[in-house]
Design a protein around this motif. Sequence first.
Motif, PDB file in Angstrom:
ATOM      1  N   UNK A   2      22.127  -4.674 -26.077  1.00  0.00           N
ATOM      2  CA  UNK A   2      20.812  -4.073 -25.912  1.00  0.00           C
ATOM      3  C   UNK A   2      19.831  -4.691 -26.889  1.00  0.00           C
ATOM      4  N   UNK A   3      18.557  -4.312 -26.713  1.00  0.00           N
ATOM      5  CA  UNK A   3      17.493  -4.927 -27.517  1.00  0.00           C
ATOM      6  C   UNK A   3      17.654  -4.661 -29.010  1.00  0.00           C
ATOM      7  N   UNK A   4      18.055  -3.442 -29.369  1.00  0.00           N
ATOM      8  CA  UNK A   4      18.235  -3.134 -30.790  1.00  0.00           C
ATOM      9  C   UNK A   4      19.475  -3.798 -31.372  1.00  0.00           C
ATOM     10  N   UNK A   5      20.555  -3.789 -30.623  1.00  0.00           N
ATOM     11  CA  UNK A   5      21.805  -4.333 -31.166  1.00  0.00           C
ATOM     12  C   UNK A   5      21.685  -5.813 -31.507  1.00  0.00           C
ATOM     13  N   UNK A   6      20.767  -6.501 -30.827  1.00  0.00           N
ATOM     14  CA  UNK A   6      20.580  -7.927 -31.108  1.00  0.00           C
ATOM     15  C   UNK A   6      19.982  -8.172 -32.491  1.00  0.00           C
ATOM     16  N   UNK A   7      19.457  -7.124 -33.128  1.00  0.00           N
ATOM     17  CA  UNK A   7      18.843  -7.256 -34.454  1.00  0.00           C
ATOM     18  C   UNK A   7      19.865  -7.098 -35.581  1.00  0.00           C
ATOM     19  N   UNK A   8      21.060  -6.650 -35.275  1.00  0.00           N
ATOM     20  CA  UNK A   8      22.071  -6.343 -36.291  1.00  0.00           C
ATOM     21  C   UNK A   8      22.782  -7.615 -36.758  1.00  0.00           C
ATOM     22  N   UNK A   9      23.510  -7.538 -37.880  1.00  0.00           N
ATOM     23  CA  UNK A   9      24.314  -8.680 -38.302  1.00  0.00           C
ATOM     24  C   UNK A   9      25.283  -9.101 -37.201  1.00  0.00           C
ATOM     25  N   UNK A  10      25.538 -10.389 -37.081  1.00  0.00           N
ATOM     26  CA  UNK A  10      26.450 -10.901 -36.048  1.00  0.00           C
ATOM     27  C   UNK A  10      27.803 -10.215 -36.162  1.00  0.00           C
ATOM     28  N   UNK A  11      28.313  -9.742 -35.016  1.00  0.00           N
ATOM     29  CA  UNK A  11      29.635  -9.123 -34.990  1.00  0.00           C
ATOM     30  C   UNK A  11      29.664  -7.670 -35.420  1.00  0.00           C
ATOM     31  N   UNK A  12      28.497  -7.081 -35.748  1.00  0.00           N
ATOM     32  CA  UNK A  12      28.467  -5.682 -36.182  1.00  0.00           C
ATOM     33  C   UNK A  12      28.912  -4.754 -35.055  1.00  0.00           C
ATOM     34  N   UNK A  13      29.529  -3.649 -35.451  1.00  0.00           N
ATOM     35  CA  UNK A  13      29.956  -2.620 -34.495  1.00  0.00           C
ATOM     36  C   UNK A  13      28.999  -1.442 -34.663  1.00  0.00           C
ATOM     37  N   UNK A  14      28.291  -1.088 -33.605  1.00  0.00           N
ATOM     38  CA  UNK A  14      27.232  -0.071 -33.705  1.00  0.00           C
ATOM     39  C   UNK A  14      27.611   1.163 -32.896  1.00  0.00           C
ATOM     40  N   UNK A  15      27.538   2.321 -33.560  1.00  0.00           N
ATOM     41  CA  UNK A  15      27.817   3.599 -32.920  1.00  0.00           C
ATOM     42  C   UNK A  15      26.564   4.466 -32.986  1.00  0.00           C
ATOM     43  N   UNK A  16      26.418   5.315 -31.980  1.00  0.00           N
ATOM     44  CA  UNK A  16      25.283   6.234 -31.900  1.00  0.00           C
ATOM     45  C   UNK A  16      25.819   7.642 -31.730  1.00  0.00           C
ATOM     46  N   UNK A  17      25.314   8.577 -32.554  1.00  0.00           N
ATOM     47  CA  UNK A  17      25.740   9.966 -32.393  1.00  0.00           C
ATOM     48  C   UNK A  17      24.614  10.905 -32.777  1.00  0.00           C
ATOM     49  N   UNK A  18      24.364  11.903 -31.917  1.00  0.00           N
ATOM     50  CA  UNK A  18      23.280  12.850 -32.140  1.00  0.00           C
ATOM     51  C   UNK A  18      23.656  14.054 -32.966  1.00  0.00           C
ATOM     52  N   UNK A  19      24.907  14.131 -33.467  1.00  0.00           N
ATOM     53  CA  UNK A  19      25.327  15.262 -34.291  1.00  0.00           C
ATOM     54  C   UNK A  19      24.404  15.451 -35.481  1.00  0.00           C
TER      55      UNK A  19
END
Length: 443
Positions: free
Chosen positions: A301-318
Amino acid sequence: MSTLLADRQIEHLMTLHPKGFDLSLDRISRLLERLGNPQDKLPPVIHIAGTNGKGSAAAFSRALLEAAGYKVHVHTSPHLVNWHERYRLAAEGGGKFVADDVLADAIGRVADANRGETITVFEILTAVTFLLFSEHPADAAIIEVGLGGRFDATNVIKNPAVSVIMPVSLDHEAYLGDRVELIAAEKAGIIKQGCPVIVGSQESDAAREVLVSTAERLGCPLSVYGQDFIATGEHGRLIYQDQEGLLDLSPPRLPGRHQFANAAAAIAAVRAAGFELDEHAADKAMTTVSWPGRMQRLPQGRLTELAPAGAEIWLDGGHNPGAGMVIAEALTEQEEKFARPLFLISGMINTKDQTGYFRAFKGIARHVYTVPVAFSDASVPNAELAVRATDAGLSAEPVSSVADALMLLRDTWDHSEPPPRILIGGSLYLAGAVLAENGTPPV
């Protein structure tokens, strides 16, 4: 301004009616009477309350019923990106979010029936739920409580097929009370005389006692997690057990050990509501269940492309201490498999226990970037939120947006380390904004 007609209608309603909660059933009961009491014309209802895990229980219940061949309506709140997510209508091959013209028509009819009288927008939208669900055929309706239980607008349902109470902890203290047993008593308000009750996994003995005693006093068939049904992990499988025997199932697609207990509550609820559920259907449900914005992996996605290469991104609304604990536990399970440093990008609103939420990550998260929550006038300023994270024992700094936090992490990353694991969380409003900005809204 949204291009969706229903969105524009709801935005208009919000200018007419007060924001916030006004806990009473009088207004919605009057409105529903004018609409012909659609809440009395629903298919069998699975009614779900609780502080944490309501949405997961709804998602598992839907997956179980659809895997068994049933057609299911689902009402959840809040939505993440579009209001339409609150209304999933039964369809062949699986339920679909309501079409814009269908939702707009229902909102118009409900608003007309209200005749401009004082009411909350949530009450209007709940009446829309009942109208839509009564007018479209289905085998079951899964309805998640908005706030509390006793005076929640959904609690006009007289004879649910089953009432489900998921984990109860402190949240919305201003409305529900500042002790867990008081909150449990509010949640127990959805329990109806003689109707089956499922009590999900409870951290608090006091909460469990309130729920059990209420069900017993009202003569309800009762099943309690850990006593009448349970889920355990064995050799990577989920083993569910109740009085009918064992189910040997694939592990849930939703990550975190807490999802085993959520899945178990849903299995117990579907059975208590009278639906046939065999091992094959239950196994399929574990592998197909989906619940966006809750421990959701963002692979692209558009945001994930901004992260460090190979980063694992999780999203949680808790957004409360109880949610923080289960998220931290789920991430710790991941950490045992892959040695990645954890970073938080957090935004929260001012009705939540921010320090309590962050405390769950002490000793686990290396650093927190605090951000404002877009589209919420209750957002905690990012500098103030950084102080709350520091109070909880974390290293923290304010930044202006999720995108800026990802880019800052990317530009300062030491590539001799494994790529980071990043949790974006603290608010469902933030989760929705991230899914919209990333170009990956719920479907």
